[in-house]
Design a protein around this motif. Structure first.
Motif, mmCIF file in Angstrom:
data_model
loop_
_atom_site.group_PDB
_atom_site.id
_atom_site.type_symbol
_atom_site.label_atom_id
_atom_site.label_comp_id
_atom_site.label_asym_id
_atom_site.label_seq_id
_atom_site.Cartn_x
_atom_site.Cartn_y
_atom_site.Cartn_z
ATOM 1 N N SER A 122 0.827 -1.211 0.000
ATOM 2 C CA SER A 122 0.000 0.000 0.000
ATOM 3 C C SER A 122 0.863 1.263 0.000
ATOM 4 O O SER A 122 0.530 2.247 -0.681
ATOM 5 C CB SER A 122 -0.944 -0.003 1.205
ATOM 6 N N PHE A 178 -14.928 -5.953 1.986
ATOM 7 C CA PHE A 178 -13.638 -5.421 1.566
ATOM 8 C C PHE A 178 -13.624 -5.006 0.101
ATOM 9 O O PHE A 178 -12.791 -4.185 -0.291
ATOM 10 C CB PHE A 178 -12.535 -6.446 1.823
ATOM 11 N N GLY A 179 -14.515 -5.593 -0.699
ATOM 12 C CA GLY A 179 -14.486 -5.330 -2.130
ATOM 13 C C GLY A 179 -15.178 -4.047 -2.544
ATOM 14 O O GLY A 179 -14.704 -3.348 -3.453
ATOM 15 N N LEU A 182 -13.012 -1.036 -2.309
ATOM 16 C CA LEU A 182 -11.935 -1.136 -3.300
ATOM 17 C C LEU A 182 -12.412 -0.712 -4.677
ATOM 18 O O LEU A 182 -11.638 -0.158 -5.472
ATOM 19 C CB LEU A 182 -11.406 -2.573 -3.332
ATOM 20 N N ALA A 186 -11.214 3.665 -4.135
ATOM 21 C CA ALA A 186 -10.309 3.002 -3.195
ATOM 22 C C ALA A 186 -9.209 3.935 -2.703
ATOM 23 O O ALA A 186 -8.677 4.751 -3.452
ATOM 24 C CB ALA A 186 -9.695 1.778 -3.860
ATOM 25 N N ASP A 190 -7.614 0.605 1.528
ATOM 26 C CA ASP A 190 -8.488 -0.400 0.903
ATOM 27 C C ASP A 190 -7.668 -1.383 0.074
ATOM 28 O O ASP A 190 -7.951 -2.586 0.065
ATOM 29 C CB ASP A 190 -9.537 0.287 0.012
ATOM 30 N N PHE A 191 -6.673 -0.870 -0.609
ATOM 31 C CA PHE A 191 -5.784 -1.732 -1.383
ATOM 32 C C PHE A 191 -5.030 -2.687 -0.461
ATOM 33 O O PHE A 191 -4.899 -3.884 -0.748
ATOM 34 C CB PHE A 191 -4.803 -0.857 -2.177
ATOM 35 N N HIS A 193 -6.044 -3.746 2.464
ATOM 36 C CA HIS A 193 -7.003 -4.747 2.953
ATOM 37 C C HIS A 193 -7.184 -5.873 1.942
ATOM 38 O O HIS A 193 -7.277 -7.044 2.322
ATOM 39 C CB HIS A 193 -8.360 -4.082 3.222
ATOM 40 N N ALA A 194 -7.254 -5.522 0.673
ATOM 41 C CA ALA A 194 -7.425 -6.546 -0.371
ATOM 42 C C ALA A 194 -6.221 -7.479 -0.419
ATOM 43 O O ALA A 194 -6.376 -8.702 -0.566
ATOM 44 C CB ALA A 194 -7.634 -5.876 -1.730
#
Length: 227
Positions: A122, A178-179, A182, A186, A190-191, A193-194
């Motif tokens: 991230s 989570f999606g 994103l 995002a 968020d990135f 988390h993915a």
């Protein structure tokens, strides 16, 4: 048959809580440290609060200056102390169940690797955006602390812990949770988390089910004592 005396019920409850904590030491040590750092933030002046949050962040500046401490220490702070109770609930529901199921060392490897990988990925995204003049250079000092990357990874692993058909509903919920951020504006978090969630899914080989100890369907529900 008369119900057990209140004293017996209280002792059973106490023994159940102690057994739960003893079987998940990593989760509760981590939670205790977060509780202490949250009290420090809550009692600090505005200036000291900002200093602590930035000094213990894993942002680009701190990663360049103190890479190892920045990666490790950032996982023991949360930005808003008022959210501690919510994190405590999530730790008990997610981390504790995963640690009890996988074992402390495999759980720690999963969430630790995900925290490090998601943080580095991230912040690399932030650096690229700065170099491409899409973000201001002040983002090198952005506050980037918290336990959410580890939680995301544990949430991914927990998918394998749940029996069917609950597993599939849970999986859909996690992907949506989570999606959606994103896909709708995002942020670097968020990135991250993915990335962490994906690493959690990828840690299937570390689970007891993958090692042939027992399929998830035959395990007791989360929180139940395993003999």
């Amino acid at each position: 048959m008369s119900p057990p005396p209140v004293g017996v019920l209280l002792r059973r409850a106490r023994d159940g809580v102690l057994d739960w904590v003893r079987s998940t030491p990593g989760t509760h040590i981590w939670l205790l440290i977060i509780g202490i750092t949250s009290l420090v933030i809550a009692s600090a002046s505005a200036g000291l609060e900002q200093f602590l949050l930035h000094r213990n962040s894993s942002n680009i500046h701190e990663l360049n200056e103190h890479p190892i401490p920045a990666l490790l220490i950032s996982g023991f702070w949360i930005e808003r102390p008022g959210s501690f109770l919510l994190y405590a609930v999530m730790f008990e529901l997610v981390h504790a169940n995963v640690e009890r199921w996988m074992g402390s060392w495999r759980w720690l490897l999963t969430v630790g690797a995900a925290h490090v990988a998601a943080t580095l990925a991230s912040q690399e995204l932030v650096l690229l955006a700065i170099e491409g003049h899409q973000l201001p250079r002040s983002m090198t000092h952005v506050v980037d602390i918290g336990v959410s990357y580890g939680l995301a990874a544990a949430a991914g692993v927990l998918t394998y812990r749940l029996p069917s058909p609950w597993r599939y509903g849970y999986l859909v919920g996690v992907l949506l949770f989570f999606g959606i951020p994103l896909l709708t504006g995002a942020t670097f978090t968020d990135f991250g988390h993915a990335i962490a969630l994906t690493m959690g899914f990828a840690c299937w080989p570390l689970t007891p089910a993958a090692r042939g100890q027992a399929p998830a369907e035959e395990l007791p529900p989360p929180g139940a004592r395993q003999e």
